[in-house]
Design a protein around this motif. Structure first.
Motif, short mmCIF file in Angstrom:
data_model
loop_
_atom_site.label_atom_id
_atom_site.label_comp_id
_atom_site.label_asym_id
_atom_site.label_seq_id
_atom_site.Cartn_x
_atom_site.Cartn_y
_atom_site.Cartn_z
N TRP A 61 0.84 -1.10 -0.01
CA TRP A 61 0.00 -0.08 0.08
C TRP A 61 0.89 1.20 0.08
O TRP A 61 1.64 1.28 0.91
N THR A 115 -1.97 -5.71 -4.08
CA THR A 115 -1.82 -4.09 -3.78
C THR A 115 -3.30 -4.19 -2.79
O THR A 115 -4.25 -4.35 -3.32
N HIS A 117 -6.17 -1.84 -1.82
CA HIS A 117 -6.98 -0.63 -2.12
C HIS A 117 -7.89 -0.51 -1.04
O HIS A 117 -8.61 -1.32 -0.37
#
Length: 189
Positions: A61, A115, A117
């Protein structure tokens, strides 16, 4: 003197034994032996290391990357992600793999790089009006992340719902809000 000489020889033998296992904790060595017996895979780099650590994914992140164990329940994995990235709100989040596929967060997810989000929320504008002349006084930008946030906001202002300024449509559920629309609060009776 002879007893100190014997103690010195014993110490050397113990030290030689320690150097063979590189100073590792004897409990770890016993656990490694048990893992080898159970799985047939020796400890070390590669797959054996992965099995000793459990199932681990890499989550990024921004500039931060953390290794997250996924051997627990979905709730436990999500809590580990919240703690690892210091997420202190109830905002929703999801993981996307390197092929831009959004994955469910559970112990069955593929090992790999993900990743993180985080939900940006739903931004609206709320206008407060002069009660006597129905003229706008103050416009406030507000972001809601959950239905509970929306409900608490209404209750805190003693409103039963929001009303779209242009259409007079009443909204009492966050899912019915539209971004960028101007709203005003509606009081009981």
């Amino acid at each position: 003197m002879r007893s100190s000489n014997t103690a010195s020889k014993r110490r050397k033998r113990l030290d030689l034994g320690k150097s063979a296992d590189l100073g590792r904790n004897p409990h770890t060595i016993a656990a490694d032996a048990a893992n080898v017996a159970a799985s047939g895979v020796p400890p070390g780099n590669g797959e054996g290391s992965q099995s000793r650590r459990g199932r681990v994914i890499s989550v990024s992140w921004g500039e931060y990357t953390r290794q997250i164990g996924i051997d627990g329940t979905s709730a436990a994995i999500k809590e580990a992600i919240r703690v690892a990235f210091r997420l202190r709100t109830k905002r929703l989040f999801w993981l996307e793999d390197e092929e831009h596929t959004i994955r469910t967060i559970d112990r069955g997810m593929p090992i790999g790089n993900y990743t993180l989000h985080i939900d940006e929320g739903l931004a609206i504008q709320i206008c407060q009006f002069d009660e006597f002349e129905d003229l706008p006084i103050i416009t406030e930008d507000k972001i809601f992340y959950t239905q509970d946030d929306f409900h608490d906001f209404l209750v805190g202002r003693s409103w039963i719902c929001l009303q779209e300024y242009d259409s007079n449509r009443n909204i009492d559920n966050m899912d019915d809000l539209r971004p960028g629309v101007l709203y005003r609060g509606v009081r009981r009776g």
